[in-house]
Design an enzyme around this catalytic site. Structure first.
Site, PDB file in Angstrom:
ATOM      1  N   GLY A   1       0.817  -1.202   0.000  1.00  0.00           N
ATOM      2  CA  GLY A   1       0.000   0.000   0.000  1.00  0.00           C
ATOM      3  C   GLY A   1       0.854   1.256   0.000  1.00  0.00           C
ATOM      4  O   GLY A   1       1.910   1.324  -0.635  1.00  0.00           O
ATOM      5  N   SER A   2       0.412   2.274   0.753  1.00  0.00           N
ATOM      6  CA  SER A   2       1.046   3.588   0.697  1.00  0.00           C
ATOM      7  C   SER A   2       2.491   3.600   1.174  1.00  0.00           C
ATOM      8  O   SER A   2       3.228   4.550   0.908  1.00  0.00           O
ATOM      9  CB  SER A   2       0.229   4.585   1.517  1.00  0.00           C
ATOM     10  OG  SER A   2      -1.041   4.779   0.932  1.00  0.00           O
ATOM     11  N   VAL A   3       2.912   2.559   1.898  1.00  0.00           N
ATOM     12  CA  VAL A   3       4.323   2.460   2.281  1.00  0.00           C
ATOM     13  C   VAL A   3       5.210   2.507   1.037  1.00  0.00           C
ATOM     14  O   VAL A   3       6.321   3.031   1.048  1.00  0.00           O
ATOM     15  CB  VAL A   3       4.558   1.164   3.092  1.00  0.00           C
ATOM     16  CG1 VAL A   3       6.037   0.875   3.252  1.00  0.00           C
ATOM     17  CG2 VAL A   3       3.898   1.269   4.464  1.00  0.00           C
TER      18      VAL A   3
ATOM     19  N   LYS B   1       4.960   4.307  -1.452  1.00  0.00           N
ATOM     20  CA  LYS B   1       5.161   5.658  -1.974  1.00  0.00           C
ATOM     21  C   LYS B   1       6.548   6.199  -1.641  1.00  0.00           C
ATOM     22  O   LYS B   1       7.031   7.128  -2.290  1.00  0.00           O
ATOM     23  CB  LYS B   1       4.074   6.587  -1.426  1.00  0.00           C
ATOM     24  CG  LYS B   1       2.673   6.234  -1.944  1.00  0.00           C
ATOM     25  CD  LYS B   1       1.567   7.007  -1.239  1.00  0.00           C
ATOM     26  CE  LYS B   1       0.196   6.552  -1.729  1.00  0.00           C
ATOM     27  NZ  LYS B   1      -0.910   7.174  -0.992  1.00  0.00           N
TER      28      LYS B   1
END
Length: 583
Positions: A298-300, A302
């Site tokens: 997920g957003s990790v 990014k």
């Protein structure tokens, strides 16, 4: 007439001589063939039969090496135990029946009478009746003086810390062979070399006391010292267990890394298991899931997208972007987690607020080839170098197989899967000034003089520049101080990190409806990083956001670890300088 009788007598005598000679020849040939068969053709088989009848040959198991935590406390060790064995032939010759022996021993060795009887009936000259029982059981068996039954001292593997770090340590079987975890990975070093005892015995099976004995002593295995810190490991397991219960998750994992050395101070997964009751543990509980199981970060993810953009000089931390609520790419419409009007956001704000649309716009500048390159640089698609049994390399499709929507989905952490250790390594790179540091689980081995023989230093390689790492660290600090990771704050320390929330992939393809993986990974103190902590919760419900579940779990583990390692608090005036541009 007389002459005729004499001639007939001579002929008859000659036939008898020929017959005797023929019989003698046949007997001689048969005996000769038998000698050739015994001494040449089947010599090895007859020699082995003679040895079985006249020699007692027992393996003397080696003392398996110990596994210690970094403070010298044992996590796995071997203690002397009693193994009960029998010579079924001697039992039968003694006047006892195998049924009587089975009935007498069953309550003592805690085995069903029928199983013991079956073993005795099927056995020839040696059969195990019970392995690795307590010494008290062995002494009781000896006092019973059952003919043909004896006791052998044999080491039994025990785990003094119980379930603590059980998935990491693994377990060994009754034959002293490692079956999982570090027990399996370092089996050759730990198991040592078995010895042998050979002694002559009489045809009835009794040993001859004054006969020569041949003893080849066993050589003990090597003792290993792990990097795990018992107190941090215990705290990580306790906090994680509480989080799984609080957020109604089916499980979770956490790990703690020392930034400078790459040493793993804790690897925890709950539920876990007790090695003494391994048969009752599920496969999910047995696995060291921080290393063996993968999830979409997920957003990790990014952080990797941001690293590529900064390192290639494609964007600056303060550059402004127009960020709408929805964005169409490759025929698919993407949106942010929170609905909003079109607004202007700096790159630092995009990361701090975890904007999907902003990250996708940055990823467009990076492009598929460069993003794929940076994913590999950070360690995705490959194992960590630990060599741990069952460690996953993650799932990273080759760039040639990327679809029209792979760039935006991978940039925000979907369509790619990683282990929790791989996620932690991303933050290790940022915390160590842009270098990847090989993670380690072994500090060294114990030399003959009792001193620690250190393992080789961890491998290091540069991933991004120190300037890029510094800029990222400041942006990730903003995630905790002003963004989605507020629950990860630790009193007295500046914390840098990133939240992650991703739908859980289904084994049938696609995603499981309503099932999410929540994560948070980061480091502290942000201005002089000492520790990396990564947390993953498997299907928390009903609250599933990483910032609301994994982040506070991270904070509890990090707070204890910083205090335990005596890391000085952050200087309020100490802030990492953010370069105007990175590249």
């Amino acid at each position: 007439m007389v002459g005729l009788r004499r001639a007939l007598a001579r002929a008859h005598s000659s036939r008898r001589v020929r017959s005797v000679l023929l019989v003698y020849l046949v007997v001689t040939i048969a005996m000769g063939w038998r000698l050739v068969d015994v001494q040449v053709i089947n010599a090895d088989d007859y020699r082995a039969l003679a040895d079985r009848q006249s020699q007692l040959d027992l393996e003397l198991p080696a003392q398996r090496g110990k596994l210690y935590d970094r403070g010298g406390e044992p996590l796995a060790m071997s203690l002397d135990a009693a193994t009960i064995y029998a010579d079924p032939q001697l039992v039968r010759d003694s006047g006892w029946t195998t049924a009587q022996v089975a009935a007498a021993l069953a309550p003592v060795v805690n085995r069903p009478r029928r199983q013991l009887h079956r073993d005795l009936v099927a056995g020839d000259r040696f059969v195990y009746l019970a392995r690795q029982r307590s010494r008290a059981v062995g002494e009781k068996v000896l006092r019973m003086e059952v003919p043909g039954v004896n006791v052998l001292s044999e080491p039994r593997r025990t785990y003094p810390a119980g379930s603590l770090a059980a998935q990491v340590v693994g377990f060994a079987g009754v034959d002293h062979e490692g079956l999982s975890g570090l027990e399996l990975q370092y089996n050759e070093a730990l198991k040592g070399e078995s010895g042998r005892l050979r002694q002559e015995r009489a045809p009835g099976g009794l040993t001859i006391s004054n006969a020569p004995r041949e003893i080849v002593p066993a050589h003990p295995g090597t003792d290993l010292v792990l990097t795990l810190d018992r107190q941090i490991q215990y705290t990580a397991e306790r906090v994680l267990d509480e989080a799984v219960e609080r957020y109604n998750a089916i499980g979770g994992s956490a790990l703690v890394l020392d930034v400078d050395s790459g040493e793993l101070l804790a690897i925890a997964s709950v539920p876990n298991f007790d090695p003494a009751k391994i048969s009752a543990a599920s496969g999910y509980a047995r696995r060291n899931r921080a290393l063996t199981d993968v999830f979409e970060p997920g957003s990790v993810n990014k952080v990797i997208t941001a690293s590529a953009a900064l390192e290639e000089g494609l964007v600056g931390p303060e550059e402004m972007f127009v960020v709408p609520d929805t964005y169409r790419y490759g025929g698919t419409e993407f949106h942010d987690s929170d609905r909003h009007r079109t607004k202007r956001m700096s790159f630092a704000e995009i990361i701090g607020q975890s904007s999907n649309i902003g990250t996708i716009k940055v990823a467009e500048r990076v492009g598929e080839e460069r993003l794929n390159d940076y994913l590999h640089r950070f360690g995705y698609g490959q194992t960590s170098g630990l060599g741990y049994p069952g460690e996953s390399a993650g799932l990273l499709p080759p760039v040639e197989a990327w679809s029209a929507t792979s760039l935006p989905t991978i940039a925000i952490g979907q369509g790619v899967a990683a282990t929790l250790l791989q996620v932690a390594d991303v933050f290790e790179v940022v915390a160590s000034g842009g270098e990847w540091v090989e993670p380690r689980l072994i500090r060294g081995s114990v030399a003959d003089d009792g001193r620690l023989r250190p393992a080789s230093l961890a491998e290091r390689r540069r991933v991004v520049s120190a300037g890029t790492a510094a800029a990222l660290a400041e942006m990730l600090t903003g995630v905790v101080e002003h963004g989605t990771g507020g629950e990860a704050a630790v009193d007295g320390y500046r914390v840098a990190g990133k939240t992650g929330t991703a739908q859980k992939a289904s084994e049938r393809g696609g995603y499981e409806d309503g099932a999410y993986v929540a994560s948070f990974a980061g480091f502290a103190p942000a201005e002089d990083p000492a520790l990396v902590v990564a947390v993953m919760l498997d299907e928390p419900r009903p609250v599933y956001y990483g910032g609301l579940t994994a982040a506070p779990t991270f904070a509890q583990i990090m707070e204890f670890a910083l205090g335990h390692r005596r890391v000085p608090p952050s200087d309020p005036s100490a802030r990492r300088a953010t370069p105007p541009t990175a590249g």
